[in-house]
Design an enzyme around this catalytic site. Structure first.
Site: not given
Length: 258
Positions: A63, A65, A211
């Site tokens: 998934r 973002d 990230r």
């Protein structure tokens, strides 16, 4: 696997696998959302239903973002639709908006799952360097004017190689799962026109993990943290010790391996 899902698979004749690329700028991530919020999955399922004449529910390798892009997102779905496999790519792309493209399509065995059958993934992250930013990269890279020490950042990336507990780089809010992951490769390279490209290949990733790693590595590159600090943060297993999450615009799901 839920019993009702097994029944569904038997009732449907085909397990179709797609490789999809998308610019995530306009979407609230990949995972299906409730309108008026729109995710990549909402758009893909709508157009696939038109092509296959069937209710489509996608399973994805991961998934991404909001604002995150993909070169090689992999999805699969079960269908009774009869369109020949070799016509799927052109048919679906004729209906999709230009920021979502189906690159490949094939049929798989019923036990294949885009999510659960994945063995490893590669993410890349891009940072634009230079005295000024560029309107042509602002959606696709994190702009950082200050020079970054590539050698120091590579030394920090070397710390994540192998099998570790990555709790220090795990954001709250993700699905509950063990934080142990194995990283096979982690590197940073200088590309043309002041672009830096990070590549991280591992057997799995936690919520916001890439990230959060990049945000902390950049502080090593800026001289705010040493490589020893990076290792200490990683060993602490404490997300509060790591740096702020890097912007979504620079992240790409590059490849999924099965």
């Amino acid at each position: 696997m839920k019993p009702e899902h097994k029944v569904e698979m038997k009732a449907r004749a085909r397990n179709i696998v797609l490789t999809v690329a998308y610019d995530g700028t306009a979407y609230h991530g990949f995972q299906r959302q409730t309108p008026p919020v729109v995710a990549v999955q909402n758009v893909l399922e709508e157009k696939l239903q038109q092509v296959f004449g069937d209710t489509i529910e996608l399973a994805a390798s991961g998934r991404t973002d909001a604002g995150v892009h993909a070169y090689g997102q992999v999805v699969n779905f079960f269908t009774n639709g009869t369109i020949p496999t070799e016509r799927i790519v052109r048919a679906v792309n004729s209906l999709l908006p230009p920021d979502i493209v189906v690159k490949e399509a094939h049929e798989a065995d019923f036990d294949f799952s885009a999510r659960h059958s994945a063995k490893s993934k590669t993410y890349i992250y891009r940072i634009q360097q230079g005295e000024t930013g560029s309107p042509f990269t602002q959606r696709y890279a994190w702009y950082e004017r200050r020079p970054l020490d590539i050698t120091a950042m590579q030394q920090a990336l070397d710390c994540i190689l192998g099998t570790h507990d990555f709790s220090a780089f795990r954001a709250a809010g993700g699905a509950p799962m063990l934080p142990i992951r194995t990283m096979y490769e982690a590197k940073v390279e200088k590309k043309e026109n002041g672009m830096l490209e990070f590549s991280i290949h591992g057997n799995g990733f936690l919520y916001h993990m890439v990230r959060n790693i990049i945000g902390t590595v950049v502080n090593v590159g800026l001289g705010r943290l040493t490589v020893a600090d990076f290792q200490r943060i990683m060993d602490s297993l404490d997300r509060k010790q790591a740096s702020a999450t890097a912007p979504a615009c620079g992240l790409y799901l590059y490849k999924v391996e099965y």
